[in-house]
Enzyme design. Structure first.
Site, PDB file in Angstrom:
ATOM      1  N   ASP A  89      -8.057   0.884  -2.039  1.00  0.00           N
ATOM      2  CA  ASP A  89      -7.011   1.358  -3.080  1.00  0.00           C
ATOM      3  C   ASP A  89      -7.786   0.861  -4.625  1.00  0.00           C
ATOM      4  O   ASP A  89      -7.642  -0.251  -5.037  1.00  0.00           O
ATOM      5  CB  ASP A  89      -5.777   0.578  -3.186  1.00  0.00           C
ATOM      6  CG  ASP A  89      -4.765   1.263  -2.112  1.00  0.00           C
ATOM      7  OD1 ASP A  89      -5.444   1.628  -1.147  1.00  0.00           O
ATOM      8  OD2 ASP A  89      -3.694   1.247  -2.100  1.00  0.00           O
ATOM      9  N   LYS A 156      -2.581   7.606  -6.634  1.00  0.00           N
ATOM     10  CA  LYS A 156      -1.497   6.357  -6.233  1.00  0.00           C
ATOM     11  C   LYS A 156      -1.215   6.169  -7.519  1.00  0.00           C
ATOM     12  O   LYS A 156      -1.899   6.185  -8.703  1.00  0.00           O
ATOM     13  CB  LYS A 156      -2.119   5.344  -5.795  1.00  0.00           C
ATOM     14  CG  LYS A 156      -1.213   3.964  -5.801  1.00  0.00           C
ATOM     15  CD  LYS A 156      -1.983   2.913  -5.003  1.00  0.00           C
ATOM     16  CE  LYS A 156      -1.398   1.607  -5.168  1.00  0.00           C
ATOM     17  NZ  LYS A 156      -2.075   0.619  -4.352  1.00  0.00           N
ATOM     18  N   LYS A 186       0.562   8.280  -3.214  1.00  0.00           N
ATOM     19  CA  LYS A 186       1.218   7.008  -2.844  1.00  0.00           C
ATOM     20  C   LYS A 186       2.189   6.420  -4.139  1.00  0.00           C
ATOM     21  O   LYS A 186       1.451   6.544  -5.045  1.00  0.00           O
ATOM     22  CB  LYS A 186       0.133   5.961  -2.481  1.00  0.00           C
ATOM     23  CG  LYS A 186       0.874   4.477  -2.100  1.00  0.00           C
ATOM     24  CD  LYS A 186      -0.222   3.711  -1.828  1.00  0.00           C
ATOM     25  CE  LYS A 186       0.295   2.132  -1.891  1.00  0.00           C
ATOM     26  NZ  LYS A 186      -0.879   1.239  -1.374  1.00  0.00           N
TER      27      LYS A 186
END
Length: 226
Positions: A89, A156, A186
């Site tokens: 991430d 995300k 996300k």
């Protein structure tokens, strides 16, 4: 309404506080297995993590500010992958975003993608954190487009550490419209209730970053509920 088990399988059970110890990270990984979460998300310096069977390991990169040179992010991601991270991430450079330098945003994402093999014996999934609460709608769209061009698997919303805030239904819906069904979305940051989690899923989130996973899941119906 999705059941507890169904929502759990969308969750990255997360511990990213800087003072988290290796013992606490191990406990969170074990808890992820107990709760039926999809993954555990931790700081790269806490790797490797022995996660239960069926639980993937995610590590952050360029976290939490994103203000790192691309080669530093790439090196950090490569080390995390060598320490058995299944997912990365990464945080984009928000300064580049504010300056409208999206070709450079794309290049830094691609630098991380290049060390996270998307296919082969052990594919690594790449999520790109855009810190949506700090951006305009146009910047959110441009970041998502840059992430897709660079080969990311997910976009995300947030780190959960920015003063502007975390995930919002509006941002998730905008991100989903931008990437269609080609990338995952996300939602992460400030999701503390079952109602908030369900709202993010309804808006298009296919993964949830939660630190209070148990409290969220406890607000959902059991899988055997009629």
């Amino acid at each position: 309404m999705p059941s507890r088990r169904e929502v759990a399988r969308l969750v990255d059970h997360t511990l990213l506080t800087p003072e988290a110890t290796h013992r606490q990270v191990a406990d969170v990984a074990a808890e992820a297995g107990e709760l039926g979460a999809f993954a555990v998300c931790v700081s790269p310096s806490r790797l490797p993590v022995e996660a239960p069977a069926g639980v993937r390991v995610a590590a952050v990169c360029g976290f939490p500010t994103g203000a790192h040179a691309p080669e530093i992010k790439a090196a950090e991601a490569a080390r995390a992958v060598s320490d058995d991270a299944d997912e990365i991430d990464m945080v984009v450079d928000l300064g580049l975003v504010r300056e409208g330098r999206f070709a450079e945003v794309e290049r830094e994402i691609r630098a991380v993608r290049d060390v996270c093999p998307p296919a082969g014996e052990r594919p690594v999934l790449l999520k790109v954190i855009i810190e949506s609460a700090a951006l305009t709608d146009a910047e959110i769209v441009a970041c998502c487009e840059a992430a897709e061009r660079a080969g990311a698997d997910f976009v995300k919303t947030s780190t959960g550490f920015h003063p502007a805030g975390g995930a919002s239904v509006h941002a998730v819906a905008l991100m989903r419209r931008t990437v269609g069904d080609r990338l995952g979305v996300k939602a992460s940051g400030g999701i503390r209730t079952a109602e908030a989690a369900l709202a993010m899923i309804d808006a298009g989130a296919t993964r949830l970053g939660l630190s209070g996973t148990r409290a969220v899941l406890d607000g959902l119906p059991d899988d055997d509920a009629s």
